[in-house]
Write a protein that holds these residues in place. Structure first.
Motif, short mmCIF file in Angstrom:
data_model
loop_
_atom_site.label_atom_id
_atom_site.label_comp_id
_atom_site.label_asym_id
_atom_site.label_seq_id
_atom_site.Cartn_x
_atom_site.Cartn_y
_atom_site.Cartn_z
N GLY A 67 -107.86 21.07 -13.73
CA GLY A 67 -109.31 20.96 -13.61
C GLY A 67 -109.74 19.68 -12.92
N TYR A 68 -110.84 19.11 -13.41
CA TYR A 68 -111.44 17.93 -12.79
C TYR A 68 -112.01 17.01 -13.88
CZ TYR A 68 -111.74 21.27 -8.94
OH TYR A 68 -111.45 22.22 -8.00
N PHE A 69 -112.19 15.73 -13.51
CA PHE A 69 -112.97 14.84 -14.36
C PHE A 69 -113.61 13.76 -13.50
CE2 PHE A 69 -109.02 12.47 -14.30
CZ PHE A 69 -109.41 11.15 -14.33
N ALA A 70 -114.69 13.19 -14.01
CA ALA A 70 -115.38 12.10 -13.33
C ALA A 70 -115.96 11.17 -14.38
CB ALA A 70 -116.49 12.65 -12.44
N ASP A 71 -115.69 9.89 -14.25
CA ASP A 71 -116.24 8.86 -15.14
C ASP A 71 -117.47 8.26 -14.46
OD1 ASP A 71 -114.08 9.27 -16.85
OD2 ASP A 71 -112.94 7.62 -16.00
N PHE A 72 -118.51 7.97 -15.25
CA PHE A 72 -119.73 7.40 -14.70
C PHE A 72 -120.49 6.67 -15.79
CE2 PHE A 72 -120.18 11.80 -15.92
CZ PHE A 72 -121.34 11.85 -16.68
N GLU A 73 -121.53 5.96 -15.38
CA GLU A 73 -122.40 5.27 -16.33
C GLU A 73 -123.72 6.02 -16.40
OE1 GLU A 73 -124.60 1.03 -16.63
OE2 GLU A 73 -122.43 0.96 -16.29
N ILE A 74 -124.17 6.26 -17.63
CA ILE A 74 -125.42 6.98 -17.84
C ILE A 74 -126.20 6.27 -18.94
CG2 ILE A 74 -124.32 8.59 -19.44
CD1 ILE A 74 -126.16 10.78 -18.38
N MET A 75 -127.45 5.96 -18.65
CA MET A 75 -128.33 5.28 -19.59
C MET A 75 -127.65 4.04 -20.19
SD MET A 75 -130.60 8.40 -21.20
CE MET A 75 -129.40 9.05 -22.28
N LEU A 122 -122.87 9.30 -6.99
CA LEU A 122 -121.74 10.22 -7.14
C LEU A 122 -120.49 9.43 -7.51
CD1 LEU A 122 -120.53 13.08 -6.84
CD2 LEU A 122 -120.06 12.49 -4.45
N PRO A 123 -119.92 9.74 -8.67
CA PRO A 123 -118.68 9.06 -9.05
C PRO A 123 -117.48 9.71 -8.36
CG PRO A 123 -119.32 10.58 -10.77
CD PRO A 123 -120.40 10.63 -9.72
N GLN A 124 -116.35 9.05 -8.44
CA GLN A 124 -115.13 9.65 -7.92
C GLN A 124 -114.77 10.84 -8.81
OE1 GLN A 124 -111.73 7.06 -7.88
NE2 GLN A 124 -110.51 8.49 -6.70
N ILE A 125 -114.56 11.98 -8.19
CA ILE A 125 -114.14 13.18 -8.93
C ILE A 125 -112.65 13.32 -8.74
CG2 ILE A 125 -114.34 15.69 -9.10
CD1 ILE A 125 -117.28 15.35 -8.14
N ILE A 126 -111.93 13.32 -9.87
CA ILE A 126 -110.47 13.38 -9.86
C ILE A 126 -110.05 14.84 -10.06
CG2 ILE A 126 -108.34 12.54 -10.91
CD1 ILE A 126 -110.11 10.33 -9.64
N ASP A 127 -109.27 15.34 -9.12
CA ASP A 127 -108.72 16.68 -9.18
C ASP A 127 -107.35 16.59 -9.86
OD1 ASP A 127 -107.91 19.29 -8.74
OD2 ASP A 127 -107.88 19.14 -6.57
N ARG A 128 -107.15 17.44 -10.83
CA ARG A 128 -105.84 17.51 -11.48
C ARG A 128 -105.41 18.96 -11.56
NH1 ARG A 128 -108.29 15.33 -17.08
NH2 ARG A 128 -109.64 17.09 -17.43
N ILE A 185 -113.35 18.97 -17.22
CA ILE A 185 -113.06 20.40 -17.38
C ILE A 185 -111.57 20.61 -17.17
CG2 ILE A 185 -113.53 21.01 -14.97
CD1 ILE A 185 -114.80 23.66 -16.13
N ASP A 186 -110.99 21.43 -18.01
CA ASP A 186 -109.60 21.83 -17.85
C ASP A 186 -109.47 23.26 -18.36
OD1 ASP A 186 -109.32 21.73 -20.68
OD2 ASP A 186 -108.42 19.74 -20.62
N THR A 187 -108.29 23.70 -18.57
CA THR A 187 -108.05 25.07 -18.99
C THR A 187 -108.71 25.41 -20.32
OG1 THR A 187 -105.92 24.97 -17.85
CG2 THR A 187 -106.22 26.76 -19.43
N TYR A 188 -108.84 24.43 -21.21
CA TYR A 188 -109.29 24.70 -22.57
C TYR A 188 -110.67 24.15 -22.92
CZ TYR A 188 -104.34 25.68 -22.85
OH TYR A 188 -103.09 26.18 -22.62
N ASP A 189 -111.17 23.18 -22.15
CA ASP A 189 -112.42 22.51 -22.51
C ASP A 189 -113.28 22.23 -21.28
OD1 ASP A 189 -111.95 21.91 -25.39
OD2 ASP A 189 -110.30 20.72 -24.58
#
Length: 98
Positions: A51-59, A42-48, A67-71
């Protein structure tokens, strides 16, 4: 039912998967699905404010769920990883995230 589409962020050119609908309620289920499928912690989930975002490593590469109001999207360091995740998401049953 979530819909997934290959795209690209305009600002930095990262390959992305756009997700619809834009609904904050799907952020955590998507994060949990990605963690379980691609086996990362589980990465750190940043609340703004918008919305929210989380950075992580995948493959072996960088990714971010955002996620935000538009995307609502997942951005990747490479098209190869984006295309693999997109194929996996599109193979899920339509009601998987319900």
């Amino acid at each position: 039912m979530l819909k997934f589409r290959a795209s690209q962020w305009r600002a930095d050119g990262l390959p992305t998967i756009d997700i619809e609908p834009i609904d904050n309620g799907f952020f955590l289920p998507m994060m949990v699905h990605l963690m379980r499928t691609y086996e990362f912690p589980l990465p750190q989930i940043i609340d703004r404010i918008t919305g929210y975002f989380a950075d992580f490593e995948i493959m072996g590469g960088y990714a971010t769920l955002d996620i935000d109001t538009y995307d609502f999207s997942i951005a990747f360091a490479t098209i190869k990883v984006r295309d693999r995740v997109l194929a996996d998401l599109n193979a899920l049953p339509p009601d998987y995230f319900q």
